[in-house]
Design an enzyme around this catalytic site. Sequence first.
Site: not given
Ligand code: FPP
Length: 259
Positions: A39, A87
Site C-alpha cells: 500500500d 480496485n
Molecule cells: C496500493 O497503493 C497498491 C496497489 C493497489 C497495487 C500494487 C501494484 C504494484 C506494486 C505494481 C504491479 C504489481 C506486480 C506484481 C508487478 P495505493 O494506490 O492504494 O496507494 P495509496 O493508498 O497511497 O493511494
Amino acid sequence: MFFMFDTLEGYIQPGTEEEALVKQIDFSKLPVHLAIIMDGNGRWARKRNLPRTEGHKAGTESVKEVIEASARLGLKYLTLYAFSRENWKRPKEEVNTLWNLLKEYLGRDSKILIDNNLKLKVIGEKKGIPYFVRRELNRVERLTRNNERMTVILALNYGGRQEIIETVKKLLKRKFSPEEINEEIFSRYLDTAGLPDPDLLIRTSGEMRLSNFLLWQCAYTELWITPTLWPDFRKKELFQAIIEYQKRERRFGGLDTQA
Ligand code: FPP
C-alpha cells in the site's frame, strides 16, 4: 539475461545495516508463508508531484526486490496483494496502468521466475482479469508449475469475502452435508487450497486494516505494519519484519508455554 538468485551471500554487503539485521535472523524459525498488502503507491507519487501511475511503476521495483530477498532468505510462499476486487472503482487510466504493468512484468521478468525455480500461482477471480493479462498469467503458471524453491502467489481481482462465498457455493454444488463440513474441508475449496496459512502479514503505508485480504487464512497470522510507502520498501525492512515476527509468541488461542 540469465540471472540466478543464490543465497544471501554476496547479496548483502559486509559492514552494512542489512548485514547486522541478517545476523539477528534465526533461520530455523523463518515464516513459511509471508503475505504482503502493498500500500502507499499513490501517496508516494503525490509526495513527488507525480501521477499516481508513477507510484505503481516504482512499486514494481519493490515487488522485484522482495521476491528476490524472500527467495534468498529461504521463504517458501510469498503472497502479494496486487489488485483487489475493489480496485476496479479507481479511474480507468489507473486500472489500465496496473494491468499493463503486470503484463510487462510477466513478459520481461518471467524468466527470473523460471531460472530461479520459483512457481507462480494466481488467486482471485481469474475470469474477471483482462484477457491480455490472463493469457500471460496462464503461460507463466504453466511454465513454472513444477518449480519448488518458492511459490509467488499473486492476489489479482481478489476479495476475501468473495472467495468465502465462492467456496460455500462450491460445497453446495458438490452436495456436501452440514455434518461433513469442517475447517479442513472448507480450506480445500478456497483459492489457497494446498497452501499453508500466512505466518506473517506485512502492510505498508501505516493503514491498520485487512482490506478484504485473506480473511479466512489470516485467522492466526502475525501482523506487522510499517509507515513506509510500498515503493520505498526494501529488503532491510523485510529483515526487520522477520526479526520482529521471531520475537512474538504464537499461541493460536492456547496458553503461553511458560504459564
Ligand atoms: C496500493 O497503493 C497498491 C496497489 C493497489 C497495487 C500494487 C501494484 C504494484 C506494486 C505494481 C504491479 C504489481 C506486480 C506484481 C508487478 P495505493 O494506490 O492504494 O496507494 P495509496 O493508498 O497511497 O493511494
